[in-house]
Design a protein around this motif. Structure first.
Motif, PDB file in Angstrom:
ATOM      1  N   ALA A 150       0.739  -1.430  -0.017  1.00 38.14           N
ATOM      2  CA  ALA A 150       0.004  -0.029  -0.089  1.00 38.14           C
ATOM      3  C   ALA A 150       0.779   1.236   0.077  1.00 38.14           C
ATOM      4  O   ALA A 150       1.822   1.380   0.567  1.00 38.14           O
ATOM      5  N   ILE A 151       0.473   2.210  -0.786  1.00 33.03           N
ATOM      6  CA  ILE A 151       1.099   3.337  -0.807  1.00 33.03           C
ATOM      7  C   ILE A 151      -0.011   4.587  -0.497  1.00 33.03           C
ATOM      8  O   ILE A 151      -1.291   4.591  -0.948  1.00 33.03           O
ATOM      9  N   CYS A 152       0.387   5.589   0.154  1.00 31.52           N
ATOM     10  CA  CYS A 152      -0.478   6.655   0.840  1.00 31.52           C
ATOM     11  C   CYS A 152       0.068   7.938   0.723  1.00 31.52           C
ATOM     12  O   CYS A 152       1.145   8.235   1.139  1.00 31.52           O
ATOM     13  N   ASP A 153      -0.492   9.065   0.118  1.00 31.31           N
ATOM     14  CA  ASP A 153      -0.110  10.288   0.285  1.00 31.31           C
ATOM     15  C   ASP A 153      -1.283  11.051   0.051  1.00 31.31           C
ATOM     16  O   ASP A 153      -2.218  10.901  -0.678  1.00 31.31           O
ATOM     17  N   VAL A 154      -1.239  12.603   0.469  1.00 34.62           N
ATOM     18  CA  VAL A 154      -2.376  13.421   0.315  1.00 34.62           C
ATOM     19  C   VAL A 154      -2.447  14.012  -0.990  1.00 34.62           C
ATOM     20  O   VAL A 154      -3.495  14.238  -1.557  1.00 34.62           O
ATOM     21  N   ALA A 155      -1.179  13.958  -1.707  1.00 30.27           N
ATOM     22  CA  ALA A 155      -1.024  14.484  -3.075  1.00 30.27           C
ATOM     23  C   ALA A 155      -1.137  13.240  -4.078  1.00 30.27           C
ATOM     24  O   ALA A 155      -0.286  12.332  -4.176  1.00 30.27           O
ATOM     25  N   LYS A 202      -3.605   1.956  -3.512  1.00 31.51           N
ATOM     26  CA  LYS A 202      -3.331   3.602  -3.291  1.00 31.51           C
ATOM     27  C   LYS A 202      -4.355   4.196  -2.694  1.00 31.51           C
ATOM     28  O   LYS A 202      -5.592   3.873  -2.561  1.00 31.51           O
ATOM     29  N   PHE A 203      -3.695   4.962  -1.622  1.00 29.24           N
ATOM     30  CA  PHE A 203      -4.776   5.664  -0.906  1.00 29.24           C
ATOM     31  C   PHE A 203      -4.305   7.142  -0.663  1.00 29.24           C
ATOM     32  O   PHE A 203      -3.093   7.552  -0.678  1.00 29.24           O
ATOM     33  N   ALA A 204      -5.059   8.111  -0.377  1.00 25.30           N
ATOM     34  CA  ALA A 204      -4.919   9.382  -0.041  1.00 25.30           C
ATOM     35  C   ALA A 204      -5.170   9.692   1.409  1.00 25.30           C
ATOM     36  O   ALA A 204      -4.486  10.474   2.023  1.00 25.30           O
ATOM     37  N   ASP A 205      -5.590   8.619   2.236  1.00 23.01           N
ATOM     38  CA  ASP A 205      -5.894   8.749   3.847  1.00 23.01           C
ATOM     39  C   ASP A 205      -5.458   7.756   4.317  1.00 23.01           C
ATOM     40  O   ASP A 205      -5.967   6.628   4.031  1.00 23.01           O
ATOM     41  N   PHE A 206      -4.538   7.863   5.260  1.00 24.88           N
ATOM     42  CA  PHE A 206      -3.869   6.651   5.971  1.00 24.88           C
ATOM     43  C   PHE A 206      -4.967   5.885   6.900  1.00 24.88           C
ATOM     44  O   PHE A 206      -4.925   4.714   7.090  1.00 24.88           O
ATOM     45  N   LYS A 246      -7.888   5.362   6.051  1.00 19.10           N
ATOM     46  CA  LYS A 246      -8.837   4.512   5.400  1.00 19.10           C
ATOM     47  C   LYS A 246      -7.967   3.116   5.021  1.00 19.10           C
ATOM     48  O   LYS A 246      -8.173   2.130   4.706  1.00 19.10           O
ATOM     49  N   MET A 247      -6.752   3.564   4.552  1.00 21.39           N
ATOM     50  CA  MET A 247      -5.767   2.463   4.266  1.00 21.39           C
ATOM     51  C   MET A 247      -5.705   1.434   5.479  1.00 21.39           C
ATOM     52  O   MET A 247      -5.880   0.216   5.010  1.00 21.39           O
ATOM     53  N   LEU A 248      -5.718   2.048   6.498  1.00 19.26           N
ATOM     54  CA  LEU A 248      -5.331   0.990   7.816  1.00 19.26           C
ATOM     55  C   LEU A 248      -6.607   0.461   8.095  1.00 19.26           C
ATOM     56  O   LEU A 248      -6.609  -0.981   8.537  1.00 19.26           O
ATOM     57  N   GLU A 249      -7.907   0.995   7.806  1.00 16.32           N
ATOM     58  CA  GLU A 249      -9.024   0.242   8.103  1.00 16.32           C
ATOM     59  C   GLU A 249      -9.220  -0.964   6.951  1.00 16.32           C
ATOM     60  O   GLU A 249      -9.696  -1.739   7.524  1.00 16.32           O
TER      61      GLU A 249
END
Length: 103
Positions: free
Chosen positions: A34-39, A57-61, A63-66
């Motif tokens: 998983a990769i996460c960044d607000v940009a 891919k995620f913008a919000d960690f 949600k990624m963790l959930e």
């Protein structure tokens, strides 16, 4: 990971700037799942790197963790401010101590 022979499954939070090298190093030592960044542009750029193509891919960690809690063994945190503090608190609470036996 369920076996000592499996690669460690890593999530990378913050994949731009210093996060580029942090996530690249993580990918050398495990599987980036998983990769996460607000940009969004940074996430899309990271997703094109070798070994990151299958990472979700995620913008919000949060949600990624959930969504991936049971699929992540380790997390790199290359952010500043409240996401870093909040995520580190989650890791401290959820992850077992390092001296715990690993099944």
């Amino acid at each position: 990971s369920n076996s000592a022979n499996e690669k460690v499954r890593i999530a990378c939070v913050g994949v731009g700037g210093k996060g580029q090298s942090d996530s690249a190093d993580a990918g050398k030592n495990g599987e980036v799942v998983a990769i996460c960044d607000v940009a969004a542009l940074r996430v899309e750029s990271a997703a094109k790197r070798k070994g990151f193509e299958k990472a979700k891919k995620f913008a919000d960690f949060r949600k990624m963790l959930e969504q991936m809690e049971k699929s992540i063994d380790a997390v790199t945190v290359s952010t500043t401010g409240w996401p870093s503090v909040s995520l580190r608190a989650w890791i401290f609470v959820v992850c077992p101590p390092l001296d715990s036996p690993i099944a």
